[in-house]
Design a protein around this motif. Structure first.
Motif, PDB file in Angstrom:
ATOM      1  N   GLY A 110       0.816  -1.215   0.000  1.00 41.86           N
ATOM      2  CA  GLY A 110       0.000   0.000   0.000  1.00 41.86           C
ATOM      3  C   GLY A 110       0.846   1.259   0.000  1.00 41.86           C
ATOM      4  N   ILE A 111       1.952   1.237   0.740  1.00 44.29           N
ATOM      5  CA  ILE A 111       2.852   2.388   0.787  1.00 44.29           C
ATOM      6  C   ILE A 111       3.468   2.636  -0.584  1.00 44.29           C
ATOM      7  N   LEU A 112       3.942   1.588  -1.216  1.00 46.21           N
ATOM      8  CA  LEU A 112       4.552   1.723  -2.538  1.00 46.21           C
ATOM      9  C   LEU A 112       3.528   2.227  -3.551  1.00 46.21           C
ATOM     10  N   GLU A 113       2.310   1.741  -3.462  1.00 46.28           N
ATOM     11  CA  GLU A 113       1.276   2.196  -4.394  1.00 46.28           C
ATOM     12  C   GLU A 113       0.993   3.684  -4.222  1.00 46.28           C
ATOM     13  N   ARG A 114       0.952   4.161  -2.966  1.00 49.56           N
ATOM     14  CA  ARG A 114       0.690   5.591  -2.735  1.00 49.56           C
ATOM     15  C   ARG A 114       1.838   6.450  -3.242  1.00 49.56           C
ATOM     16  N   LEU A 115       3.075   5.980  -3.033  1.00 48.69           N
ATOM     17  CA  LEU A 115       4.224   6.737  -3.538  1.00 48.69           C
ATOM     18  C   LEU A 115       4.212   6.793  -5.065  1.00 48.69           C
ATOM     19  N   ALA A 116       3.977   5.650  -5.698  1.00 48.51           N
ATOM     20  CA  ALA A 116       3.977   5.603  -7.163  1.00 48.51           C
ATOM     21  C   ALA A 116       2.862   6.473  -7.736  1.00 48.51           C
ATOM     22  N   HIS A 117       1.718   6.478  -7.069  1.00 44.80           N
ATOM     23  CA  HIS A 117       0.595   7.288  -7.546  1.00 44.80           C
ATOM     24  C   HIS A 117       0.867   8.776  -7.366  1.00 44.80           C
ATOM     25  N   ARG A 118       1.417   9.162  -6.221  1.00 40.45           N
ATOM     26  CA  ARG A 118       1.651  10.591  -5.947  1.00 40.45           C
ATOM     27  C   ARG A 118       2.694  11.188  -6.882  1.00 40.45           C
ATOM     28  N   TYR A 119       3.786  10.448  -7.114  1.00 41.64           N
ATOM     29  CA  TYR A 119       4.910  11.015  -7.861  1.00 41.64           C
ATOM     30  C   TYR A 119       4.979  10.543  -9.307  1.00 41.64           C
ATOM     31  N   GLY A 120       4.155   9.570  -9.666  1.00 40.13           N
ATOM     32  CA  GLY A 120       4.204   9.062 -11.032  1.00 40.13           C
ATOM     33  C   GLY A 120       5.521   8.397 -11.356  1.00 40.13           C
ATOM     34  N   GLU A 121       6.164   7.817 -10.333  1.00 40.74           N
ATOM     35  CA  GLU A 121       7.469   7.166 -10.496  1.00 40.74           C
ATOM     36  C   GLU A 121       7.441   5.797  -9.828  1.00 40.74           C
ATOM     37  N   THR A 122       8.541   5.070  -9.923  1.00 43.48           N
ATOM     38  CA  THR A 122       8.626   3.708  -9.406  1.00 43.48           C
ATOM     39  C   THR A 122       9.024   3.704  -7.934  1.00 43.48           C
ATOM     40  N   ALA A 123       8.331   2.899  -7.143  1.00 44.95           N
ATOM     41  CA  ALA A 123       8.637   2.750  -5.722  1.00 44.95           C
ATOM     42  C   ALA A 123       9.105   1.327  -5.447  1.00 44.95           C
ATOM     43  N   HIS A 124      10.103   1.188  -4.571  1.00 48.62           N
ATOM     44  CA  HIS A 124      10.674  -0.121  -4.244  1.00 48.62           C
ATOM     45  C   HIS A 124      10.701  -0.347  -2.734  1.00 48.62           C
ATOM     46  N   TYR A 125      10.690  -1.611  -2.358  1.00 49.63           N
ATOM     47  CA  TYR A 125      11.060  -2.033  -1.009  1.00 49.63           C
ATOM     48  C   TYR A 125      12.202  -3.025  -1.176  1.00 49.63           C
ATOM     49  N   ALA A 126      13.321  -2.802  -0.464  1.00 46.70           N
ATOM     50  CA  ALA A 126      14.498  -3.650  -0.631  1.00 46.70           C
ATOM     51  C   ALA A 126      15.138  -3.941   0.711  1.00 46.70           C
ATOM     52  N   VAL A 127      15.889  -5.032   0.761  1.00 45.98           N
ATOM     53  CA  VAL A 127      16.607  -5.426   1.972  1.00 45.98           C
ATOM     54  C   VAL A 127      18.088  -5.583   1.644  1.00 45.98           C
ATOM     55  N   LEU A 128      18.895  -5.562   2.684  1.00 45.18           N
ATOM     56  CA  LEU A 128      20.342  -5.689   2.528  1.00 45.18           C
ATOM     57  C   LEU A 128      20.737  -7.158   2.550  1.00 45.18           C
ATOM     58  N   ASP A 129      21.614  -7.545   1.630  1.00 47.00           N
ATOM     59  CA  ASP A 129      22.139  -8.908   1.573  1.00 47.00           C
ATOM     60  C   ASP A 129      23.621  -8.824   1.260  1.00 47.00           C
ATOM     61  N   GLY A 130      24.438  -8.710   2.298  1.00 45.75           N
ATOM     62  CA  GLY A 130      25.876  -8.582   2.104  1.00 45.75           C
ATOM     63  C   GLY A 130      26.230  -7.275   1.431  1.00 45.75           C
ATOM     64  N   ARG A 131      26.856  -7.358   0.269  1.00 47.65           N
ATOM     65  CA  ARG A 131      27.250  -6.166  -0.484  1.00 47.65           C
ATOM     66  C   ARG A 131      26.169  -5.696  -1.444  1.00 47.65           C
ATOM     67  N   TRP A 132      24.997  -6.305  -1.351  1.00 44.33           N
ATOM     68  CA  TRP A 132      23.938  -6.029  -2.312  1.00 44.33           C
ATOM     69  C   TRP A 132      22.645  -5.624  -1.617  1.00 44.33           C
ATOM     70  N   VAL A 133      21.765  -4.986  -2.379  1.00 40.74           N
ATOM     71  CA  VAL A 133      20.376  -4.853  -1.961  1.00 40.74           C
ATOM     72  C   VAL A 133      19.543  -5.743  -2.875  1.00 40.74           C
ATOM     73  N   VAL A 134      18.536  -6.368  -2.300  1.00 42.39           N
ATOM     74  CA  VAL A 134      17.631  -7.235  -3.046  1.00 42.39           C
ATOM     75  C   VAL A 134      16.242  -6.605  -3.005  1.00 42.39           C
ATOM     76  N   TYR A 135      15.641  -6.455  -4.167  1.00 40.62           N
ATOM     77  CA  TYR A 135      14.320  -5.834  -4.245  1.00 40.62           C
ATOM     78  C   TYR A 135      13.245  -6.874  -3.936  1.00 40.62           C
TER      79      TYR A 135
END
Length: 272
Positions: A110-135
């Motif tokens: 729901g948070i990502l949908e509100r961000l994408a709707h407000r700004y007309g851009e892509t919203a992500h949720y990601a976590v840390l995995d060592g030297r990387w982020v995983v979406y």
């Protein structure tokens, strides 16, 4: 290659053993090869031939063929009309069911949908995995914007992304911690603005801790900006991941995002 019989030994009870311990690594290697084939198939969205898989995995053709047969029996692999191997529908069903069922995915959608709707851009949720982020989750705007190439399950370097640096700011409080995290593998300078030295990254992490948010000012990909905030889904002090809003720099200058920070915070916190 000829087979070699396992040596027979006598146990303390007088029973004969036939080297069961030495056989175990062979079974592990076999399982590893099946997994290697599965992982490689995921890289070939248009399918891969048996010869291509043999070349990449560097295993005998009969071994790879047996691995593919096992995966096909489980529904995790299939063959298309051209004889190429692809991921099976059962694998996709399991992957999507697992992703949809993750508590963090459900809570941030729901948070990502509100961000994408407000700004007309892509919203992500990601976590840390060592030297990387995983979406873990991604929501594109419905209309009117160029969609980014990021995918759920995809990775990007943590040091060059807004969400990665945000999460690293909690993990690496000192310059020594940053140096230990980098180790002997240098940081990649993805663009001219990437923080690619321990000192530069440490300075950015210090600023992120002070501000409470992180930005990617075309540091991971030229022409793409991003702002990220922490998501506290399981603890009030330790983020489970980061939520970001990303878009093309010419259309969404980083300064515009920073000026609208209070509104973004309200959406991420659930107050909006």
């Amino acid at each position: 290659m000829s087979a070699v019989a396992a040596p027979t030994t006598v146990t303390a009870t007088g029973a004969a053993a036939t080297g069961a311990a030495s056989a175990e690594p062979d079974r592990v290697v076999g399982a590893d090869r099946v997994l290697a084939v599965l992982v490689e198939l995921a890289k070939h969205t248009q399918g891969a031939s048996l010869d291509e898989l043999v070349t990449v995995i560097r295993a005998p053709k009969p071994t790879v063929h047996r691995a593919l047969a096992s995966l096909r029996r489980a529904g995790l692999a299939a063959q298309d009309g051209h004889g190429h191997y692809i991921l099976g529908d059962e694998f996709l069903r399991l992957a999507f069911a697992h992703a949809e069922g993750r508590p963090d995915h459900v809570r941030v959608t729901g948070i990502l949908e509100r961000l994408a709707h407000r700004y007309g851009e892509t919203a992500h949720y990601a976590v840390l995995d060592g030297r990387w982020v995983v979406y873990r989750s991604k929501v594109d705007p419905l209309v009117g914007a160029v969609k980014l190439s990021s995918t759920v399950g995809g990775r990007n370097p943590a040091h060059s992304t807004a969400v990665g640096k945000l999460l690293l700011s909690y993990e690496l409080p000192t310059l020594d911690a940053v140096r230990d995290w980098i180790g002997d593998e240098p940081l990649e300078a993805r663009t001219e603005t990437t923080a690619a030295t321990p000192e530069a990254l440490h300075d950015q992490l210090e600023l992120i801790r002070e501000r409470g948010y992180s930005i990617d000012d075309q540091e991971n990909e030229a022409g793409v900006n991003c702002l990220a905030l922490p998501a506290f889904l399981a603890s009030p002090t330790v983020p489970t991941g980061g939520i970001s809003i990303s878009g093309l720099a010419y259309r969404m200058p980083i300064g515009d995002l920073v000026r609208d920070l209070s509104a973004i915070r309200a959406i991420v916190s659930g107050a909006d």
